[in-house]
Design an enzyme around this catalytic site. Sequence first.
Site, PDB file in Angstrom:
ATOM      1  N   LYS A  44       0.715  -1.199   0.008  1.00  0.00           N
ATOM      2  CA  LYS A  44       0.053  -0.027  -0.019  1.00  0.00           C
ATOM      3  C   LYS A  44       0.740   1.241   0.041  1.00  0.00           C
ATOM      4  O   LYS A  44       1.917   1.039   0.695  1.00  0.00           O
ATOM      5  CB  LYS A  44      -0.830  -0.232   1.264  1.00  0.00           C
ATOM      6  CG  LYS A  44      -2.037   1.088   1.438  1.00  0.00           C
ATOM      7  CD  LYS A  44      -2.544   0.993   2.589  1.00  0.00           C
ATOM      8  CE  LYS A  44      -3.802   2.244   2.578  1.00  0.00           C
ATOM      9  NZ  LYS A  44      -4.365   1.835   4.115  1.00  0.00           N
ATOM     10  N   SER A 102      -9.357   1.874   3.554  1.00  0.00           N
ATOM     11  CA  SER A 102      -8.587   2.459   2.608  1.00  0.00           C
ATOM     12  C   SER A 102      -7.532   1.692   1.933  1.00  0.00           C
ATOM     13  O   SER A 102      -7.236   2.054   0.818  1.00  0.00           O
ATOM     14  CB  SER A 102      -7.711   3.582   3.333  1.00  0.00           C
ATOM     15  OG  SER A 102      -6.786   3.153   4.064  1.00  0.00           O
ATOM     16  N   SER A 157      -9.321  -0.202   7.655  1.00  0.00           N
ATOM     17  CA  SER A 157      -9.055  -0.209   6.327  1.00  0.00           C
ATOM     18  C   SER A 157      -8.494  -1.409   5.722  1.00  0.00           C
ATOM     19  O   SER A 157      -8.108  -1.257   4.557  1.00  0.00           O
ATOM     20  CB  SER A 157      -8.039   0.876   6.422  1.00  0.00           C
ATOM     21  OG  SER A 157      -8.420   2.270   6.314  1.00  0.00           O
TER      22      SER A 157
END
Lengths: 95, 479
Positions: B74, B149, B173
């Site tokens: 990420k 996210s 997330s």
Amino acid sequence: MKVDKNTLEKIAHLSRLYFNKNDESKMLKSLNDIIGWVDKLSEVDTSEVEPLTHMTDETNVFRNDENPKNLDREEGLKNAPQQNGEYFKVPRVLD
Amino acid sequence: MYLTYKATREALEKGEITCQNLIEHYLKRIKEQKHLNAFIETFDEEALKKAKEIDQKIKAGTAGKLAGMVIGLKDVICYKGHKIQAASKILDGFVSRFNATAVKKALAEDAIFIGRQNCDEFAMGSSNENSAFGPSVNPHGKNRVPGGSSGASAVSVAAGMCLVSLGSDTGGSVRQPAAFCGVVGTKPTYSRISRYGLIAYASSFDTIGIISNNTADAALVLEVIAGKDDNDATVSQKAVPSYSKVAIPKKKWKIAYSKESMQSKGLHPEIKQQMQNTMQTLSQEGHTVEQFDFPMLEYILPTYYILTTAEASTNLARYDGVRYGYRTEKKVDLEEMYKKSRSEGFGEEVKRRIMLGTFVLSASYHDAYFTKAQKVRRLIKEHTTQLLEKYDFIISPTTPSPAFGIGDYGEDNLVDYYLADLFTVQANVTGMPAISLPVGKTKNELPIGIQFMANAFEEEKLFGFANYFEKLFASEMVK
């Protein structure tokens, strides 16, 4: 609690953010929506409760008092938008 | 390609495949699925070079525990010499000068990082729509968000673009996108993994998390990347158990669910049904499944939003256009330079959270909001701990609804958007570990996730149960 335009401007300054007129009214509305929602917490009786300020169980984590390998100057300056090889450059502060 | 690390490793050891083949395969999958907008950038040359080195190590019998594991990062986890920007314009051009501890530990065991993945800007969002690079897309359903996210990190694993992803979980997330995309999302106990090199959102909530096809891969990765670290004084000093060696315990578990979660207004009927079926199966297998009252449920998200935005407003003060990242091109004085750089560099949701955080921390409102939320946090933590002393796990849906449509939420229904994290935030507010497991799909073929939360530092127990659960529900697991 309701945020008015005056408070919003103060908060924006503290946040070092700038909003134009259109963005300002949108931000005002969304902040008030959220604050209206989080105001719910006032329903909870916390008179006998201490705030929880730390989430880690660790206390006094020490390391030896030695100089760890930090970034050298060249590496530290590499990501700067403006620099002169020695320092970060910013707009003139003093006349 | 192989869906488990075990199968991958066996094939590598037998010489049926090489790490180089693996990298070529995943890079091809990434290129073929550009429309999912999962990777911001891939590290082709370097990954291939690393693959060749590890192929030699495998031949020589000196390869590490993660040899041939291809991992996506990420865009909030630092990898030395590579760009990173939290999917934000404000960090345009930033190159990481060091490795996150989790990255360093994975590299030491011969993992290969294939690229950096799209996400909500600064990990703020539940849909991966708040990104300077545009939304990532769920491979299931049509025009559906992948969650957030760590949306693209879940997409990458679900669509076979890497074997595992490292994401971050501040309010759900990792688990929420894992549920939306039909994969496994693991959030360990707060402070189990060093946060060094993780771009900070809310420091008392943030954890690195793992997205994988199965629980065994998550256990192995956690075992490698967890543990003490001189660069993070908050990380737990506790020894890291061998999570990957956890066998399925022959025991009857005590599992509890809250009345409030099942009665929650926004709970999608098909998810409610899946929860009921799952609990019924567990109790038919002889486990205890009991209901408890948790009237605090509705206060968890407001507590989360006050505290995380406060911490975010502090953490994001460092983006000032001086030391790194984006600086406005306008010729202005110093203070205006800060304001213009930040206003031009941050996206709307990030600005909103900075504003809200600054508001709740400001002198006039500090006690009414920030201190109040810290007190409620203690109450939520105490209640949850008490429950988890009585029960092994709390079961809940991971999300109230399946993946929603791209563009469904905007400024007019922000609070509804925030409710996507209703069931996941409890683990972050309390610091507890939790895992989302994919069980079944809706009629529209959208995956459903079921979450189990355990007491702090009970990852071994959680993985033991998850291994069992995975076998029990094998026919219903997505894929």
